[in-house]
Scaffold this motif. Structure first.
Motif, PDB file in Angstrom:
ATOM      1  N   SER A 189      -2.703 -17.975 -30.499  1.00 62.69           N
ATOM      2  CA  SER A 189      -2.057 -17.173 -29.453  1.00 62.69           C
ATOM      3  C   SER A 189      -0.541 -17.384 -29.390  1.00 62.69           C
ATOM      4  N   LEU A 190      -0.015 -18.405 -30.078  1.00 62.03           N
ATOM      5  CA  LEU A 190       1.426 -18.670 -30.027  1.00 62.03           C
ATOM      6  C   LEU A 190       2.199 -17.654 -30.856  1.00 62.03           C
ATOM      7  N   ASP A 191       3.336 -17.197 -30.314  1.00 55.82           N
ATOM      8  CA  ASP A 191       4.171 -16.261 -31.066  1.00 55.82           C
ATOM      9  C   ASP A 191       5.034 -17.026 -32.076  1.00 55.82           C
ATOM     10  N   SER A 192       5.707 -16.295 -32.926  1.00 53.57           N
ATOM     11  CA  SER A 192       6.454 -16.931 -34.015  1.00 53.57           C
ATOM     12  C   SER A 192       7.581 -17.827 -33.512  1.00 53.57           C
ATOM     13  N   SER A 193       8.197 -17.472 -32.381  1.00 49.60           N
ATOM     14  CA  SER A 193       9.262 -18.327 -31.831  1.00 49.60           C
ATOM     15  C   SER A 193       8.728 -19.693 -31.416  1.00 49.60           C
ATOM     16  N   LYS A 194       7.589 -19.689 -30.758  1.00 58.07           N
ATOM     17  CA  LYS A 194       6.993 -20.954 -30.321  1.00 58.07           C
ATOM     18  C   LYS A 194       6.514 -21.761 -31.526  1.00 58.07           C
ATOM     19  N   LEU A 195       5.979 -21.079 -32.535  1.00 60.76           N
ATOM     20  CA  LEU A 195       5.561 -21.776 -33.752  1.00 60.76           C
ATOM     21  C   LEU A 195       6.763 -22.413 -34.446  1.00 60.76           C
ATOM     22  N   ALA A 196       7.891 -21.697 -34.450  1.00 59.20           N
ATOM     23  CA  ALA A 196       9.104 -22.226 -35.077  1.00 59.20           C
ATOM     24  C   ALA A 196       9.608 -23.463 -34.335  1.00 59.20           C
ATOM     25  N   VAL A 197       9.559 -23.426 -33.006  1.00 61.53           N
ATOM     26  CA  VAL A 197       9.991 -24.590 -32.213  1.00 61.53           C
ATOM     27  C   VAL A 197       9.074 -25.773 -32.486  1.00 61.53           C
ATOM     28  N   LEU A 198       7.763 -25.546 -32.524  1.00 64.96           N
ATOM     29  CA  LEU A 198       6.828 -26.636 -32.821  1.00 64.96           C
ATOM     30  C   LEU A 198       7.077 -27.206 -34.222  1.00 64.96           C
ATOM     31  N   ALA A 199       7.347 -26.333 -35.183  1.00 63.43           N
ATOM     32  CA  ALA A 199       7.640 -26.800 -36.544  1.00 63.43           C
ATOM     33  C   ALA A 199       8.914 -27.639 -36.550  1.00 63.43           C
ATOM     34  N   ALA A 200       9.925 -27.198 -35.799  1.00 63.38           N
ATOM     35  CA  ALA A 200      11.183 -27.953 -35.726  1.00 63.38           C
ATOM     36  C   ALA A 200      10.965 -29.314 -35.071  1.00 63.38           C
ATOM     37  N   ILE A 201      10.237 -29.338 -33.960  1.00 61.66           N
ATOM     38  CA  ILE A 201       9.966 -30.601 -33.266  1.00 61.66           C
ATOM     39  C   ILE A 201       9.208 -31.556 -34.178  1.00 61.66           C
ATOM     40  N   ASN A 202       8.201 -31.053 -34.849  1.00 61.21           N
ATOM     41  CA  ASN A 202       7.398 -31.880 -35.749  1.00 61.21           C
ATOM     42  C   ASN A 202       8.240 -32.423 -36.893  1.00 61.21           C
ATOM     43  N   THR A 203       9.098 -31.579 -37.447  1.00 59.24           N
ATOM     44  CA  THR A 203       9.939 -31.988 -38.572  1.00 59.24           C
ATOM     45  C   THR A 203      10.962 -33.041 -38.145  1.00 59.24           C
ATOM     46  N   VAL A 204      11.581 -32.849 -36.986  1.00 61.15           N
ATOM     47  CA  VAL A 204      12.546 -33.842 -36.490  1.00 61.15           C
ATOM     48  C   VAL A 204      11.840 -35.158 -36.195  1.00 61.15           C
ATOM     49  N   HIS A 205      10.648 -35.082 -35.626  1.00 58.05           N
ATOM     50  CA  HIS A 205       9.868 -36.299 -35.375  1.00 58.05           C
ATOM     51  C   HIS A 205       9.616 -37.056 -36.675  1.00 58.05           C
ATOM     52  N   ASP A 206       9.154 -36.329 -37.694  1.00 56.98           N
ATOM     53  CA  ASP A 206       8.905 -36.957 -38.997  1.00 56.98           C
ATOM     54  C   ASP A 206      10.177 -37.584 -39.562  1.00 56.98           C
ATOM     55  N   ASN A 207      11.293 -36.875 -39.417  1.00 59.29           N
ATOM     56  CA  ASN A 207      12.573 -37.373 -39.914  1.00 59.29           C
ATOM     57  C   ASN A 207      12.975 -38.666 -39.201  1.00 59.29           C
TER      58      ASN A 207
END
Length: 86
Positions: A49-67
């Motif tokens: 149900s998440l739109d592409s903007s929310k998916l992009a934010v989650l991807a960014a948060i996850n990537t920064v966390h990993d970094n």
């Protein structure tokens, strides 16, 4: 950096085409884009149900966390190496 040293490449992320410009190789930029695309699709599979903007934010948060976790590991290993060198 001068304009002639910049690399331009087109990438596709989550069905959208982006034109990237940077100093890294086209292959590197395509790899980065493919990882972002993969993360967005992974999050979409978990919550369609998440739109592409929310998916992009989650991807960014996850990537920064990993970094950040990787930076912490590098710092820890550097400290251990300093102790071993005495």
């Amino acid at each position: 950096m001068s304009e002639q040293h910049k690399i331009r490449t087109s990438v596709e992320i989550y069905g959208y085409t982006y034109k990237l410009t940077g100093t890294e190789t086209s292959g590197h930029m395509r790899l980065v884009a493919s990882i972002v695309d993969e993360k967005m699709r992974e999050f979409h599979a978990m919550n369609p149900s998440l739109d592409s903007s929310k998916l992009a934010v989650l991807a960014a948060i996850n990537t920064v966390h990993d970094n950040l976790k990787l930076k912490e590991q590098v710092e820890q290993l550097e400290n251990e190496l300093k102790k071993l060198k005495g």
